[in-house]
Design a protein around this motif. Sequence first.
Motif, PDB file in Angstrom:
ATOM      1  N   PRO A  47     -25.782 132.154  67.183  1.00  0.00           N
ATOM      2  CA  PRO A  47     -25.300 130.930  66.580  1.00  0.00           C
ATOM      3  C   PRO A  47     -25.970 130.057  66.196  1.00  0.00           C
ATOM      4  CG  PRO A  47     -24.655 131.637  69.177  1.00  0.00           C
ATOM      5  CD  PRO A  47     -25.615 132.441  68.848  1.00  0.00           C
ATOM      6  N   ARG A  48     -27.441 130.010  66.512  1.00  0.00           N
ATOM      7  CA  ARG A  48     -28.420 128.957  65.808  1.00  0.00           C
ATOM      8  C   ARG A  48     -28.568 129.790  64.287  1.00  0.00           C
ATOM      9  NH1 ARG A  48     -33.322 127.848  69.713  1.00  0.00           N
ATOM     10  NH2 ARG A  48     -34.080 126.786  67.812  1.00  0.00           N
ATOM     11  N   PHE A  49     -28.646 130.891  64.098  1.00  0.00           N
ATOM     12  CA  PHE A  49     -28.726 131.500  62.601  1.00  0.00           C
ATOM     13  C   PHE A  49     -27.397 130.792  62.138  1.00  0.00           C
ATOM     14  CE2 PHE A  49     -26.924 135.027  60.134  1.00  0.00           C
ATOM     15  CZ  PHE A  49     -27.747 134.766  59.040  1.00  0.00           C
ATOM     16  N   THR A  50     -26.303 131.153  62.581  1.00  0.00           N
ATOM     17  CA  THR A  50     -24.967 130.761  61.934  1.00  0.00           C
ATOM     18  C   THR A  50     -25.089 129.125  61.487  1.00  0.00           C
ATOM     19  OG1 THR A  50     -23.726 132.446  62.899  1.00  0.00           O
ATOM     20  CG2 THR A  50     -22.503 130.633  61.996  1.00  0.00           C
ATOM     21  N   ALA A  51     -25.469 128.498  62.620  1.00  0.00           N
ATOM     22  CA  ALA A  51     -25.689 126.888  62.306  1.00  0.00           C
ATOM     23  C   ALA A  51     -26.450 126.438  61.196  1.00  0.00           C
ATOM     24  CB  ALA A  51     -25.866 126.113  63.564  1.00  0.00           C
ATOM     25  N   ARG A  52     -27.633 127.398  61.154  1.00  0.00           N
ATOM     26  CA  ARG A  52     -28.630 126.978  60.071  1.00  0.00           C
ATOM     27  C   ARG A  52     -28.286 127.490  58.832  1.00  0.00           C
ATOM     28  NH1 ARG A  52     -32.341 123.635  58.818  1.00  0.00           N
ATOM     29  NH2 ARG A  52     -33.164 123.756  61.097  1.00  0.00           N
ATOM     30  N   THR A  53     -27.546 128.857  58.492  1.00  0.00           N
ATOM     31  CA  THR A  53     -27.300 129.304  57.276  1.00  0.00           C
ATOM     32  C   THR A  53     -25.859 129.136  56.834  1.00  0.00           C
ATOM     33  OG1 THR A  53     -27.011 131.364  58.205  1.00  0.00           O
ATOM     34  CG2 THR A  53     -29.267 130.797  57.589  1.00  0.00           C
ATOM     35  N   GLY A  54     -24.955 129.157  57.723  1.00  0.00           N
ATOM     36  CA  GLY A  54     -23.553 129.046  57.416  1.00  0.00           C
ATOM     37  C   GLY A  54     -22.927 130.457  57.434  1.00  0.00           C
ATOM     38  N   PHE A  55     -23.762 131.400  57.655  1.00  0.00           N
ATOM     39  CA  PHE A  55     -23.305 133.154  57.537  1.00  0.00           C
ATOM     40  C   PHE A  55     -23.099 133.465  59.144  1.00  0.00           C
ATOM     41  CE2 PHE A  55     -26.335 133.141  53.877  1.00  0.00           C
ATOM     42  CZ  PHE A  55     -25.235 132.985  52.912  1.00  0.00           C
ATOM     43  N   GLY A  56     -22.151 134.195  58.995  1.00  0.00           N
ATOM     44  CA  GLY A  56     -21.655 134.693  60.483  1.00  0.00           C
ATOM     45  C   GLY A  56     -22.519 135.907  60.668  1.00  0.00           C
ATOM     46  N   ALA A  57     -22.350 136.640  61.825  1.00  0.00           N
ATOM     47  CA  ALA A  57     -22.782 137.694  62.203  1.00  0.00           C
ATOM     48  C   ALA A  57     -22.222 138.545  63.165  1.00  0.00           C
ATOM     49  CB  ALA A  57     -24.659 137.730  62.614  1.00  0.00           C
ATOM     50  N   ARG A  58     -22.368 139.804  63.043  1.00  0.00           N
ATOM     51  CA  ARG A  58     -21.519 140.553  63.969  1.00  0.00           C
ATOM     52  C   ARG A  58     -22.217 141.943  64.519  1.00  0.00           C
ATOM     53  NH1 ARG A  58     -16.016 142.471  61.752  1.00  0.00           N
ATOM     54  NH2 ARG A  58     -17.513 143.767  60.533  1.00  0.00           N
ATOM     55  N   LYS A 231     -28.790 151.023  46.989  1.00  0.00           N
ATOM     56  CA  LYS A 231     -28.373 152.131  47.711  1.00  0.00           C
ATOM     57  C   LYS A 231     -26.765 151.969  47.762  1.00  0.00           C
ATOM     58  CE  LYS A 231     -30.265 156.073  48.972  1.00  0.00           C
ATOM     59  NZ  LYS A 231     -31.382 156.906  48.089  1.00  0.00           N
ATOM     60  N   HIS A 232     -26.606 150.883  48.684  1.00  0.00           N
ATOM     61  CA  HIS A 232     -25.211 150.539  49.122  1.00  0.00           C
ATOM     62  C   HIS A 232     -24.645 149.084  48.419  1.00  0.00           C
ATOM     63  CE1 HIS A 232     -24.877 153.837  51.553  1.00  0.00           C
ATOM     64  NE2 HIS A 232     -25.986 153.686  52.247  1.00  0.00           N
ATOM     65  N   PRO A 233     -23.928 149.085  47.343  1.00  0.00           N
ATOM     66  CA  PRO A 233     -23.825 147.654  46.556  1.00  0.00           C
ATOM     67  C   PRO A 233     -23.114 146.807  47.306  1.00  0.00           C
ATOM     68  CG  PRO A 233     -23.378 149.634  45.198  1.00  0.00           C
ATOM     69  CD  PRO A 233     -23.605 150.271  46.559  1.00  0.00           C
ATOM     70  N   HIS A 234     -22.162 147.116  48.312  1.00  0.00           N
ATOM     71  CA  HIS A 234     -21.453 146.273  48.838  1.00  0.00           C
ATOM     72  C   HIS A 234     -22.282 145.576  50.051  1.00  0.00           C
ATOM     73  CE1 HIS A 234     -21.593 150.104  51.228  1.00  0.00           C
ATOM     74  NE2 HIS A 234     -21.506 149.072  52.252  1.00  0.00           N
ATOM     75  N   VAL A 235     -23.617 146.096  50.220  1.00  0.00           N
ATOM     76  CA  VAL A 235     -24.492 145.447  51.475  1.00  0.00           C
ATOM     77  C   VAL A 235     -24.357 143.688  50.948  1.00  0.00           C
ATOM     78  CG1 VAL A 235     -26.786 144.879  52.072  1.00  0.00           C
ATOM     79  CG2 VAL A 235     -25.706 147.155  52.110  1.00  0.00           C
ATOM     80  N   GLN A 236     -24.051 142.798  52.041  1.00  0.00           N
ATOM     81  CA  GLN A 236     -24.208 141.394  51.819  1.00  0.00           C
ATOM     82  C   GLN A 236     -25.769 141.092  51.746  1.00  0.00           C
ATOM     83  OE1 GLN A 236     -20.933 139.806  52.338  1.00  0.00           O
ATOM     84  NE2 GLN A 236     -19.969 140.800  53.879  1.00  0.00           N
ATOM     85  N   ALA A 237     -26.256 141.153  50.627  1.00  0.00           N
ATOM     86  CA  ALA A 237     -27.587 141.105  50.572  1.00  0.00           C
ATOM     87  C   ALA A 237     -28.081 139.837  50.754  1.00  0.00           C
ATOM     88  CB  ALA A 237     -28.174 141.648  49.145  1.00  0.00           C
ATOM     89  N   GLU A 238     -27.300 138.695  50.046  1.00  0.00           N
ATOM     90  CA  GLU A 238     -27.882 137.500  50.173  1.00  0.00           C
ATOM     91  C   GLU A 238     -27.851 137.159  51.878  1.00  0.00           C
ATOM     92  OE1 GLU A 238     -26.558 132.921  49.203  1.00  0.00           O
ATOM     93  OE2 GLU A 238     -25.389 134.611  48.531  1.00  0.00           O
ATOM     94  N   ALA A 239     -26.861 136.998  52.429  1.00  0.00           N
ATOM     95  CA  ALA A 239     -26.672 136.741  53.973  1.00  0.00           C
ATOM     96  C   ALA A 239     -27.475 137.745  54.732  1.00  0.00           C
ATOM     97  CB  ALA A 239     -25.264 136.993  54.516  1.00  0.00           C
ATOM     98  N   GLY A 240     -27.707 139.070  54.484  1.00  0.00           N
ATOM     99  CA  GLY A 240     -28.548 139.791  55.214  1.00  0.00           C
ATOM    100  C   GLY A 240     -30.042 139.264  55.175  1.00  0.00           C
TER     101      GLY A 240
END
Lengths: 283, 248, 239
Positions: A47-58, A231-240
Amino acid sequence: MGLIRLAILVTSLGLLPTAVAGDDPVAITIASTTSTENSGLLDAILPRFTARTGFGARVVAVGTGQAIRLARRGDADVLFVHDRASEERFVSDGFGVERYDVMYNDYVVVGPASDPARIRGLSSVEEALRTIAATRSPFVSRGDDSGTHKAELRLWKAAGVNPKPASGSWYRETGQGQGATLNVASGMGAYMFVDRGTWISFKNRGDLELLVEGDPMLFNQYGVVLVNPEKHPHVQAEAGQAFVDWVLSPEGQDAIGAFRVEGQALFVPNARPGKPEPATPGR
Amino acid sequence: MAELGDTSSILPLRLEGVGFRAGDQQLLRDVSTDFEAGAPTVVLGPNGAGKSLLLRIAHGLLDPTRGTVRTVGGASPRDPAARRRQAMVFERPVLLRRSAAANVSYALALAGVGRAERPARVAKALARTGLKTLAERSARVLSAGEKQRLALARAWALEPELLFLDEPTAALDPAATAAIESLIGAIASAGTKIVMTTHDLGQARRVAGEILFVHRGVLVERGPASRFFQRPQSDAARAFIQGELVWD
Amino acid sequence: MQSLADAFRAAFGLVVGLDPDLLAIVGLSLWVSGTSLVLASLIGLPAGAALALTRFPGRRLVIVLVNALMGLPPVVVGLLVYLVLSRAGPLGGLGWLFTPKAMIVAQWLLITPIVMALSRQVVEDLWAEYAEQLASLGASPLRAIPTLLWDGRYSLFTTVLAGFGRAVGEVGAVIVVGGNIAHATRVMTTAIALETSKGDLPLALGLGFVLLGVAVAVNAAAALVREIGARQEGQSWRS
C-alpha cells in the motif's frame, strides 16, 4: 425465451473487463514466494508503494523455482525471490534486466520438543543435520525446487550428507509449500528447515519448537529483478521499474525494516542503491 | 392446409406384401391391404398378433423388412408431405411438460402452420374435444381420460386425412372410453379416415365400418364389420369373437 | 476437539462480522463459478442432447471420453489453461492470466463435460419415452433437442447444480490460473488453501464452513425455484 436471453446477458457480462480484476489502471504482477506473502510483508508494504507511485501491485506467491518459471514465460513484471544463483542465471539468460539485493532474513531448524536427535542449541547447522541423519530422525523437506528447498540441499551438501537415498524413510519430501510442509512436520513430529518469517507467523505449530538458529550459513538473501521488456514487450516496464526503485529506496527499505510480526522484525533491509554488485550482509 | 403446398390425397394407402422380422421372429407376414377413405377400419386380433406393429409400419414409424407401404401418389409414409396428411394417437400418449394449448400449438408448429394461424386452430381443437376450460392447465396434471382427449385434439388439429389410433382406450375407465368413442365418431364424420386397433370387441362393434383380423402376424380376414361379426370366415376369428382366443 | 470448536467460532465470527474481504471473496467465488456454469450449460446441454439423439460412427467412444473427462483433475485443467493463456502461450496476448477470466475459462472447461455427460443421460432416458410421439409429429432429432431440454428441465437442473458444486469447490485449477491474488483472484477455496499453508487451521476450516453454507444456500434457493415452478405445473419435479 427469457432464460436464453438471461444466459446471453450473463455471458456477455462475463466477457466484459471484470471490475474485480484490476483496481488500478496499471497494476504490476509480482512473482514472489510464499515466505514473503505468508508472513504478511507484502501486504504491509505494497500500500505504501501504491500511495507513493500510483501504481497497483498484485502478488502471485509460489515457490522460487515456479516464480522464476512464471517470469521466464513473461507472466510477471517483477521477480522478488530468494535464490541468488537462479536469479543471476535468470538475468544472464536475458530474462531479467538486473538483480539487486533487497533484504535478508534467516532460516532456522525446528523440530519436536522431545528433540530425539538432541540438536537443541547447536551453533552449527551442519552438525545438527549430521546428527539428524545419524539418528535417522524424521525430517521433512519441501522437495519442490523452491528457494528454501535449494538452500536446504546446499546445507546437506555442506554437511556431507546425501539424504536422497533415505527419501521415503526418515527423509520425507512433501513437494509442497512452506506452510503445507510445516503442517506435515507438525503432524508427524519431524524436523524441518524453514525460514524464520514463516515460522513466526505460522499458527499450527503443535509441539514443534525452534531448535537451531544463528549460524551464518542460515542466512537468506532476497533479490528483486525487473523482467526484461526486450524479451517480453508487454511487461509493464515503467511501473515495474518504479517498484524496483521504490523497494531499494530509503522509504521502501524503512518499510521492510519496520515490519513486525508478534513484535519481531522478520526481514533486515540491505539494499545498496546505485551499486549493481550486491553486498554480503554481515551478521 | 393450403399453405403446405402439396394437398394431394394420400388415400388409399396401400400395403403390399408387408413383412416384419425382428431377430429370428417373424412378427408380420405378407400383409397386403388398402386403407380407403370412409368408415373407420378396426384392426382386431389377440394380444401379440402384430396389430400395433402394423399401425406403426403403415404410419411410417417403422420400415417393413419386406414389402412396401405407398400412398396413392406412390410416396412413402415417411415422406414429409405424406407425413403431414396423417397422425397417430398412442395407447399412452406422450404429452409435453407445458399447457394443454401449448401441446396442440407445438404439433401445429412442427406441421408448418404459421404462428398467426395457430391460436384459432388450437382453440377450435380444444373446443371440439371439450377441453376449452383446461387450455392453460399443465398437460401432465390432466386425468387419463383428459390426456387421451388432448392427444386426440392434438392429432385432430392437424386435420389429417388419415388418423391411426393404437388402443386409444385401453388405459381408460368406461366413462372416459365413451367420451373417446364419441370423439372418434365425430372425427370420422368430419372426413378423417380412422384406422385403429383395439382388443375390446364391444368397441369394435360400435366403431368399425371395416375389420382387419390379424392372427399370428398374418392378415386372416378383411371385410365389412357387420359381416365379420355375423359370419366370420376363419376358425381363428370365430374363436376370437367368442372370447376363446385372447393370446396369440 | 478444541480446534473444531475454534473453527466454528471462526466461521461464526466471519459471518457475523460481515468482513468486507470475505464478502468480496464469496462474491468472486459465486461470480466465477456462476459464469462458468452458464457458459458450460450453453455448450454442454445442447451438446449432451445432441449426443443422446444422434447416431454416428465413434459415438460410443465420444461418450466414454466425455464420461472420463468428468474425472479430470482440476489441476490438469489449470495447467492446460495456464499454458494457453500464458504470455508465451498461443492466447497470451489476451492478458487474461491471473484474472477472473482465466478462472472462468478453467472452470468452464472443467464442468462442461459434467453438464454434457449428465444431460446426455437425462435426455437419452427422456428420448426413449418421447421418440415415437415426436417422430409421429414430424420432429427431426435436431428439432427434438430444444423440446427434450425443456421437458427435462427439472432433472437437468440437478445436473447443472452438480456442475456448480464441482466448480465452486475446486481449488486446483483456479489457484494455477488465478494465482490467488489478494483482492483480485482470491476465491473461497484458494483462501482456504492459503490459511492452511499459514497453519491457521481454525480459520481455514471456518472458511470451509462458510463455503459449505454458501453451497447449501445456492442449492436451497435452486430447490425452491424448482419446487415453485413444479407446483405451478401441479406436479412433483420428480415425475
